[in-house]
Motif scaffolding. Structure first.
Motif, PDB file in Angstrom:
ATOM      1  N   ALA A 147      78.499  34.074  87.391  1.00  0.00           N
ATOM      2  CA  ALA A 147      79.135  34.075  86.074  1.00  0.00           C
ATOM      3  C   ALA A 147      78.696  35.276  85.243  1.00  0.00           C
ATOM      4  CB  ALA A 147      78.807  32.784  85.335  1.00  0.00           C
ATOM      5  N   LEU A 148      77.507  35.785  85.495  1.00  0.00           N
ATOM      6  CA  LEU A 148      77.043  36.968  84.770  1.00  0.00           C
ATOM      7  C   LEU A 148      77.841  38.199  85.183  1.00  0.00           C
ATOM      8  CD1 LEU A 148      74.882  37.989  82.773  1.00  0.00           C
ATOM      9  CD2 LEU A 148      73.425  38.469  84.761  1.00  0.00           C
ATOM     10  N   VAL A 149      78.171  38.265  86.471  1.00  0.00           N
ATOM     11  CA  VAL A 149      78.947  39.406  86.981  1.00  0.00           C
ATOM     12  C   VAL A 149      80.415  39.296  86.577  1.00  0.00           C
ATOM     13  CG1 VAL A 149      79.682  40.606  89.079  1.00  0.00           C
ATOM     14  CG2 VAL A 149      77.367  39.687  88.923  1.00  0.00           C
ATOM     15  N   HIS A 150      80.929  38.058  86.532  1.00  0.00           N
ATOM     16  CA  HIS A 150      82.342  37.831  86.206  1.00  0.00           C
ATOM     17  C   HIS A 150      82.429  36.960  84.944  1.00  0.00           C
ATOM     18  CE1 HIS A 150      83.172  39.505  90.154  1.00  0.00           C
ATOM     19  NE2 HIS A 150      82.352  38.627  90.674  1.00  0.00           N
ATOM     20  N   ALA A 151      81.857  37.472  83.872  1.00  0.00           N
ATOM     21  CA  ALA A 151      81.656  36.661  82.664  1.00  0.00           C
ATOM     22  C   ALA A 151      82.949  36.203  82.017  1.00  0.00           C
ATOM     23  CB  ALA A 151      80.824  37.455  81.649  1.00  0.00           C
ATOM     24  N   HIS A 152      84.058  36.911  82.218  1.00  0.00           N
ATOM     25  CA  HIS A 152      85.299  36.554  81.532  1.00  0.00           C
ATOM     26  C   HIS A 152      86.335  35.949  82.481  1.00  0.00           C
ATOM     27  CE1 HIS A 152      83.865  38.480  77.901  1.00  0.00           C
ATOM     28  NE2 HIS A 152      83.545  39.547  78.606  1.00  0.00           N
ATOM     29  N   SER A 153      85.884  35.547  83.658  1.00  0.00           N
ATOM     30  CA  SER A 153      86.809  34.962  84.620  1.00  0.00           C
ATOM     31  C   SER A 153      87.163  33.529  84.225  1.00  0.00           C
ATOM     32  CB  SER A 153      86.202  34.976  86.022  1.00  0.00           C
ATOM     33  OG  SER A 153      87.025  34.269  86.933  1.00  0.00           O
ATOM     34  N   ALA A 154      88.439  33.185  84.334  1.00  0.00           N
ATOM     35  CA  ALA A 154      88.893  31.813  84.066  1.00  0.00           C
ATOM     36  C   ALA A 154      89.243  31.084  85.356  1.00  0.00           C
ATOM     37  CB  ALA A 154      90.094  31.832  83.128  1.00  0.00           C
ATOM     38  N   GLN A 155      88.942  31.698  86.498  1.00  0.00           N
ATOM     39  CA  GLN A 155      89.195  31.056  87.783  1.00  0.00           C
ATOM     40  C   GLN A 155      88.083  30.054  88.105  1.00  0.00           C
ATOM     41  OE1 GLN A 155      91.820  31.346  89.720  1.00  0.00           O
ATOM     42  NE2 GLN A 155      92.841  32.947  88.537  1.00  0.00           N
ATOM     43  N   SER A 156      88.467  28.916  88.645  1.00  0.00           N
ATOM     44  CA  SER A 156      87.486  27.881  88.985  1.00  0.00           C
ATOM     45  C   SER A 156      86.652  28.295  90.192  1.00  0.00           C
ATOM     46  CB  SER A 156      88.186  26.559  89.285  1.00  0.00           C
ATOM     47  OG  SER A 156      88.895  26.104  88.160  1.00  0.00           O
ATOM     48  N   LEU A 157      85.369  28.020  90.114  1.00  0.00           N
ATOM     49  CA  LEU A 157      84.429  28.308  91.197  1.00  0.00           C
ATOM     50  C   LEU A 157      83.886  26.981  91.710  1.00  0.00           C
ATOM     51  CD1 LEU A 157      82.631  30.339  92.815  1.00  0.00           C
ATOM     52  CD2 LEU A 157      80.993  30.169  90.937  1.00  0.00           C
ATOM     53  N   VAL A 158      84.035  26.716  93.006  1.00  0.00           N
ATOM     54  CA  VAL A 158      83.531  25.471  93.591  1.00  0.00           C
ATOM     55  C   VAL A 158      82.825  25.779  94.906  1.00  0.00           C
ATOM     56  CG1 VAL A 158      85.317  24.024  92.545  1.00  0.00           C
ATOM     57  CG2 VAL A 158      85.719  25.037  94.798  1.00  0.00           C
ATOM     58  N   GLY A 159      82.013  24.818  95.348  1.00  0.00           N
ATOM     59  CA  GLY A 159      81.379  24.950  96.651  1.00  0.00           C
ATOM     60  C   GLY A 159      79.864  24.953  96.577  1.00  0.00           C
ATOM     61  N   ALA A 160      79.253  24.577  97.694  1.00  0.00           N
ATOM     62  CA  ALA A 160      77.798  24.488  97.787  1.00  0.00           C
ATOM     63  C   ALA A 160      77.165  25.755  98.321  1.00  0.00           C
ATOM     64  CB  ALA A 160      77.420  23.306  98.688  1.00  0.00           C
ATOM     65  N   SER A 161      77.935  26.816  98.518  1.00  0.00           N
ATOM     66  CA  SER A 161      77.413  27.981  99.221  1.00  0.00           C
ATOM     67  C   SER A 161      76.271  28.664  98.479  1.00  0.00           C
ATOM     68  CB  SER A 161      78.532  28.988  99.498  1.00  0.00           C
ATOM     69  OG  SER A 161      79.197  29.348  98.312  1.00  0.00           O
ATOM     70  N   GLY A 162      76.266  28.639  97.144  1.00  0.00           N
ATOM     71  CA  GLY A 162      75.158  29.240  96.410  1.00  0.00           C
ATOM     72  C   GLY A 162      73.846  28.526  96.693  1.00  0.00           C
ATOM     73  N   ALA A 163      73.879  27.180  96.662  1.00  0.00           N
ATOM     74  CA  ALA A 163      72.683  26.400  96.958  1.00  0.00           C
ATOM     75  C   ALA A 163      72.263  26.566  98.414  1.00  0.00           C
ATOM     76  CB  ALA A 163      72.938  24.924  96.653  1.00  0.00           C
ATOM     77  N   ILE A 164      73.238  26.579  99.324  1.00  0.00           N
ATOM     78  CA  ILE A 164      72.937  26.737 100.742  1.00  0.00           C
ATOM     79  C   ILE A 164      72.368  28.118 101.015  1.00  0.00           C
ATOM     80  CG2 ILE A 164      73.938  26.774 103.058  1.00  0.00           C
ATOM     81  CD1 ILE A 164      75.995  24.704 101.998  1.00  0.00           C
ATOM     82  N   SER A 165      72.838  29.124 100.284  1.00  0.00           N
ATOM     83  CA  SER A 165      72.274  30.461 100.432  1.00  0.00           C
ATOM     84  C   SER A 165      70.793  30.467 100.083  1.00  0.00           C
ATOM     85  CB  SER A 165      73.028  31.447  99.527  1.00  0.00           C
ATOM     86  OG  SER A 165      74.376  31.566  99.916  1.00  0.00           O
ATOM     87  N   GLY A 166      70.397  29.625  99.134  1.00  0.00           N
ATOM     88  CA  GLY A 166      68.976  29.496  98.829  1.00  0.00           C
ATOM     89  C   GLY A 166      68.195  28.999 100.032  1.00  0.00           C
ATOM     90  N   ALA A 167      68.769  28.039 100.764  1.00  0.00           N
ATOM     91  CA  ALA A 167      68.122  27.538 101.976  1.00  0.00           C
ATOM     92  C   ALA A 167      68.034  28.635 103.041  1.00  0.00           C
ATOM     93  CB  ALA A 167      68.881  26.328 102.516  1.00  0.00           C
ATOM     94  N   LEU A 168      69.041  29.494 103.115  1.00  0.00           N
ATOM     95  CA  LEU A 168      69.006  30.590 104.089  1.00  0.00           C
ATOM     96  C   LEU A 168      67.881  31.564 103.762  1.00  0.00           C
ATOM     97  CD1 LEU A 168      72.790  31.478 104.596  1.00  0.00           C
ATOM     98  CD2 LEU A 168      71.429  29.666 105.628  1.00  0.00           C
ATOM     99  N   GLY A 169      67.728  31.898 102.481  1.00  0.00           N
ATOM    100  CA  GLY A 169      66.647  32.790 102.094  1.00  0.00           C
ATOM    101  C   GLY A 169      65.289  32.188 102.383  1.00  0.00           C
ATOM    102  N   SER A 170      65.150  30.893 102.126  1.00  0.00           N
ATOM    103  CA  SER A 170      63.892  30.202 102.420  1.00  0.00           C
ATOM    104  C   SER A 170      63.612  30.200 103.917  1.00  0.00           C
ATOM    105  CB  SER A 170      63.971  28.761 101.895  1.00  0.00           C
ATOM    106  OG  SER A 170      62.772  28.057 102.142  1.00  0.00           O
ATOM    107  N   TYR A 171      64.641  29.970 104.712  1.00  0.00           N
ATOM    108  CA  TYR A 171      64.492  29.945 106.173  1.00  0.00           C
ATOM    109  C   TYR A 171      64.046  31.310 106.683  1.00  0.00           C
ATOM    110  CZ  TYR A 171      65.619  28.364 110.930  1.00  0.00           C
ATOM    111  OH  TYR A 171      65.552  27.988 112.258  1.00  0.00           O
ATOM    112  N   LEU A 172      64.597  32.365 106.111  1.00  0.00           N
ATOM    113  CA  LEU A 172      64.214  33.705 106.545  1.00  0.00           C
ATOM    114  C   LEU A 172      62.725  33.945 106.334  1.00  0.00           C
ATOM    115  CD1 LEU A 172      64.878  36.548 107.532  1.00  0.00           C
ATOM    116  CD2 LEU A 172      65.476  37.149 105.173  1.00  0.00           C
ATOM    117  N   TYR A 173      62.186  33.457 105.227  1.00  0.00           N
ATOM    118  CA  TYR A 173      60.754  33.645 104.977  1.00  0.00           C
ATOM    119  C   TYR A 173      59.905  32.761 105.880  1.00  0.00           C
ATOM    120  CZ  TYR A 173      56.192  33.693 102.809  1.00  0.00           C
ATOM    121  OH  TYR A 173      54.839  33.805 102.609  1.00  0.00           O
ATOM    122  N   LEU A 174      60.299  31.500 106.034  1.00  0.00           N
ATOM    123  CA  LEU A 174      59.462  30.546 106.764  1.00  0.00           C
ATOM    124  C   LEU A 174      59.565  30.668 108.271  1.00  0.00           C
ATOM    125  CD1 LEU A 174      60.052  27.334 104.598  1.00  0.00           C
ATOM    126  CD2 LEU A 174      57.964  28.721 104.705  1.00  0.00           C
TER     127      LEU A 174
END
Length: 274
Positions: A147-174
């Motif tokens: 939302a910071l990058v696309h602050a004026h967008s009125a398009q709906s954003l859905v999905g778990a990919s942001g949270a899942i990406s966090g798990a990917l980053g954690s997996y890379l470290y561990l």
């Protein structure tokens, strides 16, 4: 594009939270109009209008996170569809609901595959409560990053990919050396078993390049993937370096291959160890 299908990194207990997240996302999708599974939402143009209103109600609209709920007339709608109703939406809470809403069958299945392959090991390492908190925080930060990058967008954003990406980053470290079997479409879906650092680094580079190629707001929230991944890696690095008695990365625990197993699939490694 890279499609992970299996990792050789067994877990010690049933990943209840990971399975529950997958189940909730699946039920929400099947019960909503996007799946087309329930006839009560109609068909044709009526179904399309219902889908748009559903995404506007339960998804995140970046502009609303910074400026409050938009008037219904300013929310994009397909030609011939009425503007979505004013449901008294709370934008900050829409970030949470959007984590369980998906825009298509492919969107759902892709996200749940990544969560299944990588989420269970993170849950086992962090513990169920910390993992759930980590998942939600990653989803929030990823969404606000987009939302910071696309602050004026009125398009709906859905999905778990942001949270899942966090798990990917954690997996890379561990588990940087865990072996991950992945399919690469540009290699005619040839399965290759590579270390996690190679698979996840390649995935991250693809997200970065795609984000640069679509600065005006792509259909896929690449910026959310980047923010979620960076948060997951850094959060895990800080936590496991500062927590007494907790080492950082641990090597993947080998599991004996079944007799006659092929060169890429070495038998089930996701079976919990009792």
């Amino acid at each position: 594009m890279v499609i992970p299908v299996h990792d050789k990194n067994p877990v010690r207990r049933v990943p209840v939270v990971t399975y529950a997240l997958i189940a909730v996302c699946a039920v929400v999708f099947l019960a909503g109009p996007i799946s087309g599974f329930l006839p009560l939402y109609g068909s044709g143009r009526g179904l399309l209008c219902e889908q748009n209103a559903y995404l506007a109600r339960w998804g995140v609209i970046p502009d609303e996170l910074w400026h409050g709920p938009l008037p219904a007339a300013l929310i994009p709608a397909p030609a011939g569809c009425p503007a979505p109703h004013d449901y008294g939406k709370v934008p900050v809470l829409s970030v949470l609901t959007a984590l369980f809403v998906h825009g298509s069958w492919l969107h759902l299945l892709g996200n749940m595959l990544f969560l299944y392959v990588f989420g269970d090991n993170i849950e086992n390492r962090m513990g169920r409560v910390r993992y759930l908190l980590f998942y939600v925080v990653a989803g929030y930060l990823a969404t606000y990053g987009y939302a910071l990058v696309h602050a004026h967008s009125a398009q709906s954003l859905v999905g778990a990919s942001g949270a899942i990406s966090g798990a990917l980053g954690s997996y890379l470290y561990l588990y940087p050396r865990a072996r991950v079997t992945s399919l690469f479409p540009f290699l005619f879906f040839l399965p290759l078993r590579l270390p996690a650092w190679a698979v996840l680094s390649f995935w991250f580079v693809l997200q970065w390049l795609a984000a640069q190629a679509s600065p005006s707001g792509p259909a896929v929230a690449y910026a959310a993937h980047i923010v979620g991944f960076a948060f997951g890696f850094l959060c895990t690095w800080v936590y496991f370096r500062r927590k007494p008695g907790r080492a950082g990365p641990e090597p993947a625990r080998p599991e004996p291959s079944a007799p006659g197993a092929g060169p890429f699939f070495d038998g089930p490694s996701k079976r919990p160890r009792e």
